[in-house]
Design an enzyme around this catalytic site. Structure first.
Site, PDB file in Angstrom:
ATOM      1  N   ASP A 160       0.822  -1.227   0.000  1.00 60.00           N
ATOM      2  CA  ASP A 160       0.000   0.000   0.000  1.00 60.00           C
ATOM      3  C   ASP A 160       0.849   1.267   0.000  1.00 60.00           C
ATOM      4  O   ASP A 160       0.334   2.370   0.132  1.00 60.00           O
ATOM      5  CB  ASP A 160      -0.950   0.001   1.202  1.00 60.00           C
ATOM      6  CG  ASP A 160      -0.208   0.011   2.548  1.00 60.00           C
ATOM      7  OD1 ASP A 160       1.048  -0.079   2.531  1.00 60.00           O
ATOM      8  OD2 ASP A 160      -0.876   0.079   3.588  1.00 60.00           O
ATOM      9  N   GLU A 167       4.675  -3.973  10.403  1.00 61.20           N
ATOM     10  CA  GLU A 167       5.624  -4.192   9.304  1.00 61.20           C
ATOM     11  C   GLU A 167       7.019  -3.692   9.671  1.00 61.20           C
ATOM     12  O   GLU A 167       8.030  -4.307   9.300  1.00 61.20           O
ATOM     13  CB  GLU A 167       5.122  -3.499   8.038  1.00 61.20           C
ATOM     14  CG  GLU A 167       3.915  -4.183   7.413  1.00 61.20           C
ATOM     15  CD  GLU A 167       3.347  -3.398   6.232  1.00 61.20           C
ATOM     16  OE1 GLU A 167       2.870  -4.038   5.276  1.00 61.20           O
ATOM     17  OE2 GLU A 167       3.390  -2.150   6.280  1.00 61.20           O
ATOM     18  N   HIS A 315      45.181 -26.424 -10.432  1.00 56.64           N
ATOM     19  CA  HIS A 315      45.363 -27.867 -10.599  1.00 56.64           C
ATOM     20  C   HIS A 315      44.172 -28.443 -11.359  1.00 56.64           C
ATOM     21  O   HIS A 315      43.025 -28.109 -11.074  1.00 56.64           O
ATOM     22  CB  HIS A 315      45.472 -28.538  -9.225  1.00 56.64           C
ATOM     23  CG  HIS A 315      45.382 -30.032  -9.261  1.00 56.64           C
ATOM     24  ND1 HIS A 315      44.270 -30.732  -8.857  1.00 56.64           N
ATOM     25  CD2 HIS A 315      46.284 -30.960  -9.670  1.00 56.64           C
ATOM     26  CE1 HIS A 315      44.491 -32.033  -8.988  1.00 56.64           C
ATOM     27  NE2 HIS A 315      45.703 -32.192  -9.483  1.00 56.64           N
ATOM     28  N   GLU A 345      46.723 -26.044 -15.932  1.00 60.27           N
ATOM     29  CA  GLU A 345      47.147 -27.415 -16.224  1.00 60.27           C
ATOM     30  C   GLU A 345      46.291 -28.019 -17.331  1.00 60.27           C
ATOM     31  O   GLU A 345      45.068 -27.833 -17.362  1.00 60.27           O
ATOM     32  CB  GLU A 345      47.051 -28.273 -14.964  1.00 60.27           C
ATOM     33  CG  GLU A 345      47.582 -29.681 -15.168  1.00 60.27           C
ATOM     34  CD  GLU A 345      47.586 -30.499 -13.900  1.00 60.27           C
ATOM     35  OE1 GLU A 345      48.204 -31.582 -13.887  1.00 60.27           O
ATOM     36  OE2 GLU A 345      46.974 -30.057 -12.904  1.00 60.27           O
ATOM     37  N   HIS A 359      41.324 -34.595 -20.313  1.00 62.47           N
ATOM     38  CA  HIS A 359      40.478 -35.085 -19.214  1.00 62.47           C
ATOM     39  C   HIS A 359      41.378 -35.696 -18.160  1.00 62.47           C
ATOM     40  O   HIS A 359      42.604 -35.766 -18.334  1.00 62.47           O
ATOM     41  CB  HIS A 359      39.432 -36.097 -19.712  1.00 62.47           C
ATOM     42  CG  HIS A 359      39.957 -37.486 -19.927  1.00 62.47           C
ATOM     43  ND1 HIS A 359      39.491 -38.580 -19.233  1.00 62.47           N
ATOM     44  CD2 HIS A 359      40.939 -37.955 -20.743  1.00 62.47           C
ATOM     45  CE1 HIS A 359      40.147 -39.661 -19.629  1.00 62.47           C
ATOM     46  NE2 HIS A 359      41.017 -39.323 -20.547  1.00 62.47           N
ATOM     47  N   LYS A 443      55.230 -25.602 -20.197  1.00 63.18           N
ATOM     48  CA  LYS A 443      55.954 -26.443 -19.247  1.00 63.18           C
ATOM     49  C   LYS A 443      55.714 -27.904 -19.601  1.00 63.18           C
ATOM     50  O   LYS A 443      54.569 -28.366 -19.623  1.00 63.18           O
ATOM     51  CB  LYS A 443      55.490 -26.181 -17.813  1.00 63.18           C
ATOM     52  CG  LYS A 443      56.266 -26.982 -16.764  1.00 63.18           C
ATOM     53  CD  LYS A 443      55.761 -26.739 -15.367  1.00 63.18           C
ATOM     54  CE  LYS A 443      54.600 -27.650 -15.016  1.00 63.18           C
ATOM     55  NZ  LYS A 443      54.999 -29.079 -14.899  1.00 63.18           N
ATOM     56  N   SER A 605      57.841 -30.924 -10.136  1.00 55.11           N
ATOM     57  CA  SER A 605      56.492 -31.024  -9.576  1.00 55.11           C
ATOM     58  C   SER A 605      56.469 -32.082  -8.488  1.00 55.11           C
ATOM     59  O   SER A 605      56.978 -33.188  -8.672  1.00 55.11           O
ATOM     60  CB  SER A 605      55.478 -31.377 -10.663  1.00 55.11           C
ATOM     61  OG  SER A 605      55.327 -30.320 -11.574  1.00 55.11           O
ATOM     62  N   ARG A 632      56.642 -26.861  -8.314  1.00 59.35           N
ATOM     63  CA  ARG A 632      55.178 -26.860  -8.392  1.00 59.35           C
ATOM     64  C   ARG A 632      54.643 -27.919  -7.425  1.00 59.35           C
ATOM     65  O   ARG A 632      55.066 -29.076  -7.472  1.00 59.35           O
ATOM     66  CB  ARG A 632      54.704 -27.158  -9.815  1.00 59.35           C
ATOM     67  CG  ARG A 632      53.178 -27.246  -9.961  1.00 59.35           C
ATOM     68  CD  ARG A 632      52.779 -27.470 -11.416  1.00 59.35           C
ATOM     69  NE  ARG A 632      51.338 -27.625 -11.569  1.00 59.35           N
ATOM     70  CZ  ARG A 632      50.701 -28.802 -11.538  1.00 59.35           C
ATOM     71  NH1 ARG A 632      51.399 -29.921 -11.381  1.00 59.35           N
ATOM     72  NH2 ARG A 632      49.396 -28.862 -11.682  1.00 59.35           N
ATOM     73  N   ASP A 791      28.178 -16.407  14.669  1.00 58.73           N
ATOM     74  CA  ASP A 791      27.006 -16.295  15.528  1.00 58.73           C
ATOM     75  C   ASP A 791      27.203 -17.262  16.691  1.00 58.73           C
ATOM     76  O   ASP A 791      27.481 -18.442  16.482  1.00 58.73           O
ATOM     77  CB  ASP A 791      25.747 -16.637  14.736  1.00 58.73           C
ATOM     78  CG  ASP A 791      24.488 -16.535  15.568  1.00 58.73           C
ATOM     79  OD1 ASP A 791      24.567 -15.979  16.682  1.00 58.73           O
ATOM     80  OD2 ASP A 791      23.433 -17.008  15.115  1.00 58.73           O
ATOM     81  N   HIS A 792      27.053 -16.771  17.877  1.00 58.35           N
ATOM     82  CA  HIS A 792      27.350 -17.549  19.081  1.00 58.35           C
ATOM     83  C   HIS A 792      26.482 -18.797  19.212  1.00 58.35           C
ATOM     84  O   HIS A 792      26.972 -19.874  19.518  1.00 58.35           O
ATOM     85  CB  HIS A 792      27.177 -16.663  20.308  1.00 58.35           C
ATOM     86  CG  HIS A 792      27.174 -17.411  21.603  1.00 58.35           C
ATOM     87  ND1 HIS A 792      28.261 -18.097  22.069  1.00 58.35           N
ATOM     88  CD2 HIS A 792      26.199 -17.583  22.543  1.00 58.35           C
ATOM     89  CE1 HIS A 792      27.971 -18.662  23.230  1.00 58.35           C
ATOM     90  NE2 HIS A 792      26.737 -18.367  23.539  1.00 58.35           N
TER      91      HIS A 792
END
Length: 1006
Positions: A160, A167, A315, A345, A359, A443, A605, A632, A791-792
């Site tokens: 409104d 509210e 990685h 990588e 993959h 590399k 590495s 690395r 938060d406690h």
């Protein structure tokens, strides 16, 4: 033309705000018809209906990319012809690159949304999150007005155009404000000045909001420097800026500029004074942020050799999730490169039709084309900055496909690979990031010099670079692979959930027995009756490598791995000359002897496990190694859920390329971001001078004898607009939070410490702590300062938010610490850094302002050595059940690793609190079996050495279920065997708790 484009954009905005009905796709199910629209502020996309209600939205700022057509993985799951491609588009958003896949009714509707979204993104596409925050704070006065409009609109439940007292009360609860009802009614009545009594229109609401939100801390600060006037004149303001904010040569013109920009009252502007509203606006602007604005840009020397820098590294960059079954996407390369990563990588394998693919080998991860990956890297490598990118190739391809790889690299990357213009250093050292700007370094393996230069291929050691499956058991091909992998992953993800979390301790489990029937020590099947009686006993070796990795290996004579085959080491492999010639300054080699003199352009590495061993056995040699060439460090192959290890110990050792799983958001990536943001997020951070030359041991109690230390004095003053914990069970209807602040220093072992404030009850809107914490830091160049708000006693999770900042990026004086990922939530602090040589000086308040007794985390190197790095178990309970912070802990003897004792998923700060709430329930039972030893606060520090004893626990039927574990600590002399530990075996995959170990036990029923 410009007017036409402007008209088109306005048309798109209008159409998007009116809304469009579209189909929201989900994997493996029918789409959902939803109504999507752009909100009135053009800040987020919303949809309805949704069970999330107001939370069903995606911020424009979070959108990474808008893709036309059916390009996403979700679309690929639907059959060809299911949707018109012209009606399809996808949004990629958030830290994890989640996708929202939509199908509109017409191609024109899709085009409208695509055009409008790309226009909205254009204004922020060239900014990172910190830059966006700075832009937002620059517009603070106007954005505050918008915030009030949004708050008013959301509070107006009946629509409104006015707010009733009920509210307003609901709004205050949502905002975490706990004011007496009578006080609220009084302010409501004072603000309600029009004829329509009993409600507040927007102007009246703004008056009410101002009364409620005027900050006592800033008002007291203003009175201190204004000689108790209600404003600051130019002289007062200059004195404040020079005395507190440590600014130099502040002019009157500069003060008038501040007043003109931040003072909302026209009368005050005419008089040239800054009132409380203007002072608040200024202090909440970028000028009052704790982060040094100069560090938004590159501010460090970029002309030193590459080995003198920490380099942001990824990685298995292509993966979106876990290491076994997740999707591989080229989008991940675009995302990490734009996030500041400079080493990506690429795992290369033979694909069909002669096309190399990318993959994770021997797993069920999806496959993408190598060519597509290189094209994406070429497109996004230098969008954010032009400092060099290192392309870490893991080459598993045949020679023909290696030649194809070399062809794609040369054709697509072109001049970016050309290093002929890079002048070599006369001493043979690596070139600098400045010299290599705009270049991509490959590399990989390289053919030895003794091979005929006309030969198109040759043999190289198969151990020249990291095979990240070297210790793992790779999956077999066969009909049962997928089911086996899914079950193994399900066990790890659902039961143990090994993730990085707020507690820095971390660990990894590997070599779980198969899901079939267990076998005894000789390999024969265990009698079913024995299994049913739960008297099964078998032996497992536990090798503890470091505080973060618990590795369980089962030998072939103990348990048969029927679902996997172990890696057979190849001595050599064939390498194409064409691919070898692309490697110049970053040749992958194995690390056989850290003390051997290697070439500057060799890169070794190591898995996190191997690196920890090297650091423990040859710490000085490893530091010296990292002074002349690159190393690395990558995650253990047992982190199948893509969890991350703590990178700080490796940074302390000078390791340049600490490769992390960027898809796994949490504590570790927050530390990584904080480190690299301190130099313009360019992906390169200059190491401290003592780590680049000369002897240095990061593990000493006084690593830099004779040099000045830094004393950090932090006054934690107040908080502003702290939200309820994320994913709270009751959402906005939950109780008002009881916040406290925790500050952690992460750096050298002697510097690591953590302190916290008291708890403020029932106030998340403007809690006041007014406490002082004191820390001593020996090497600030390596230190990170982490602010956490908790938060406690919440319902659900109690983590609220965090902000991590490099020590040297903090600004002195009164500053706001904005919590990461939150627009308005902040804490207000005072920062002071002093040079000290002996004991720290006690902290003193500014004219008595915001001063309580200081809490010193460490006063000197001796105190720091004795100070506990981690509070004991009981202290964790105290933190959650008392209003006072935990006290100092007893002296802890260093020397042996500490292992975490829980197995829940703590991928974020909030999740870690689930553990502590569970601990409350288990405390009495756990302590009745075995006293809990003091634990170190820092995950990398070492626990005291205690002998292990028997620990038997009967099941409900009274049967004793045990497994025998032989525990070997690699830090003990000659890997000596310490003792045997008997622990109870659960009838299901479960955890057993012991002060030093965590074990997952084989299910005896599946």
């Amino acid at each position: 033309m410009f007017l036409f484009l402007l008209s088109l954009v306005e048309k798109c905005m209008s159409s998007m705000q009116m809304g469009t009905q579209m189909v929201k796709l989900r994997g493996g199910s029918k789409g959902l018809v939803r109504f999507f629209y752009l909100d009135e502020h053009k800040s987020c996309i919303r949809w309805r209906p949704s069970r999330k209600n107001e939370k069903a939205k995606i911020s424009i700022d979070s959108i990474r990319e808008v893709c036309e057509g059916k390009q996403s993985e979700i679309f690929q799951r639907y059959s060809e012809g299911s949707f018109d491609p012209n009606c399809c588009f996808s949004l990629y958003y958030g830290e994890h690159m989640e996708s929202l896949d939509l199908v509109s009714g017409t191609g024109e509707e899709a085009r409208t949304w695509i055009t409008g979204l790309k226009y909205l993104m254009a204004g922020i596409s060239d900014e990172d999150s910190l830059a966006k925050r700075q832009r937002t704070r620059d517009q603070y006065p106007s954005l505050l007005w918008l915030f009030r409009i949004q708050t008013f609109t959301e509070a107006d439940k009946n629509g409104d155009g006015s707010l009733s007292i009920s509210e307003v009360l609901q709004l205050l609860h949502k905002l975490n404000v706990n004011l007496p009802r009578q006080k609220v009614k009084q302010m409501f009545k004072e603000a309600d000045t029009d004829d329509n009594q009993g409600t507040l229109d927007f102007e009246e609401f703004c008056s009410f909001y101002k009364m409620m939100s005027t900050r006592r801390d800033l008002y007291l600060l203003m009175l201190t420097y204004s000689n108790h006037k209600d404003h600051l004149d130019t002289d007062d303001l200059a004195r404040f800026l020079e005395t507190e904010q440590k600014m130099t040569k502040v002019t009157k013109d500069h003060c008038l500029e501040i007043i003109s920009k931040f003072e909302p009252c026209s009368e005050n502007q005419k008089q040239g004074v800054l009132g409380i509203d203007g002072f608040t606006n200024y202090m909440r602007s970028p000028a009052g942020d704790i982060f040094n604005p100069e560090h938004y840009n590159v501010s460090q020397d970029m002309t030193q050799p590459l080995c003198n820098y920490f380099i942001a590294s990824s990685h298995n960059t292509y993966l979106m999730g876990d290491q076994l079954m997740s999707q591989s996407r080229v989008d991940m390369y675009a995302w990490v490169l734009q996030a500041g990563c400079r080493c990506v990588e690429v795992d290369c394998w033979d694909g069909q039709d002669g096309e190399p693919i990318v993959h994770h080998g021997y797993t069920l991860t999806s496959k993408i084309l190598f060519k597509d990956v290189i094209e994406t890297i070429n497109k996004y490598a230098f969008v954010k900055n032009d400092y060099p990118v290192i392309l870490s190739l893991e080459n598993h391809c045949s020679v023909p496909q290696q030649k194809k790889m070399a062809q794609y690299l040369t054709e697509i990357l072109g001049d970016k690979l050309d290093l002929s213009t890079v002048k070599a250093d006369e001493s043979g050292r690596l070139p600098s990031p400045e010299t290599l700007r705009g270049k991509i370094l490959v590399k990989g393996k390289k053919l030895p010099a003794n091979i005929d230069e006309n030969a198109e291929e040759g043999d190289v050691s198969d151990e020249d670079s990291a095979d990240e499956m070297e210790d793992d058991c790779k999956l077999m091909n066969g009909d049962q692979v997928e089911n086996m992998a899914k079950k193994k992953l399900d066990n790890l993800m659902k039961e143990s959930k090994i993730r990085d979390r707020e507690d820095p301790d971390s660990f990894t489990i590997a070599g779980l027995p198969p899901a079939g029937k267990p076998t005894d020590k000789t390999g024969s099947k265990v009698n079913t009756d024995r299994v049913q009686r739960s008297h099964l006993m078998f032996q497992i070796d536990i090798i503890i490598y470091d505080p973060h990795l618990l590795k369980i290996n089962t030998t072939a004579t103990q348990i048969k791995h029927t679902e996997c085959r172990c890696r057979q080491n190849r001595k050599t492999m064939k390498l194409s000359r064409a691919l070898s010639d692309l490697v110049k300054y970053t040749r992958s080699v194995g690390l056989y002897d850290v003390e051997a003199q290697g070439e500057h352009w060799q890169v070794s590495s190591l898995s996190e496990t191997k690196a920890h061993q090297v650091m423990q056995q040859k710490a000085f040699a490893f530091i010296f190694f990292n002074q002349r060439q690159l190393s690395r460090i990558y995650p253990s192959s047992y982190r199948v859920d893509s969890s991350n290890f703590n990178p700080q110990p490796f940074w302390n050792a000078g390791c340049q390329l600490v490769a992390l799983n960027y898809q796994s958001e949490g504590r570790v990536l927050q530390l990584n971001r904080a480190k690299f943001y301190s130099n313009g997020n360019c992906g390169y951070i200059l190491k401290p001078a003592c780590m680049c030359e000369g002897a240095f041991n990061p593990n000493l109690e006084d690593p830099l004898p004779g040099q000045m230390k830094k004393q950090l004095v932090l006054k934690i003053i107040s908080g502003q607009q702290l939200p309820k914990p994320k994913d709270s069970m009751l959402g906005d209807r939950g109780e008002i939070i009881d916040p406290f602040v925790e500050v952690e220093i992460i750096g050298l072992p002697v510097d690591c410490s953590k302190e916290q404030t008291r708890v403020v009850d029932d106030n998340g809107f403007n809690p006041m702590w007014e406490e002082t914490l004191v820390f001593t830091v020996h090497m600030p160049e390596l230190a990170l300062v982490r602010f956490l708000v908790w938060d406690h006693d919440p319902i659900g999770q109690d983590f609220i938010g965090q902000r991590t900042i490099a020590f040297n990026s903090m600004m002195p004086g009164y500053r706001h610490v904005y919590l990461e990922g939150m627009e308005e939530a902040s804490i207000f602090v005072h920062v002071a850094v002093n040079d000290i040589t002996g004991k720290a000086r006690p902290a003193s308040g500014i004219k008595g302002l915001f001063h309580r007794n200081p809490k010193q985390a460490s006063l000197d190197s001796h105190a720091a050595a004795q100070h506990s790095r981690k509070h004991p178990f009981g202290a964790h309970l105290l933190r959650r059940t008392a209003s006072a912070p935990t006290k100092g802990q007893p002296k802890i003897k260093k020397g042996f690793p500490e292992i975490a004792i829980d197995t829940k998923d703590y991928s974020s700060e909030g999740a870690s609190e689930e553990r502590e709430s569970e601990d409350r329930g288990k405390a009495s039972a756990a302590t009745s079996h075995q006293p809990t030893p003091p634990q170190h606060r820092n995950g990398d520090s070492l626990a005291s050495h205690q002998s292990l004893g028997p620990w038997d626990h009967p099941d409900r039927s009274g049967n004793l279920n045990t497994c025998t574990f032989r525990c070997i600590y690699t830090t003990a002399p000659a890997n000596s065997e310490l003792s045997f530990l008997r622990v109870p075996q659960s009838s299901q995959l479960s955890e057993t708790t012991h002060p030093f170990t965590v074990c997952w036990l084989l299910s005896t029923t599946s």
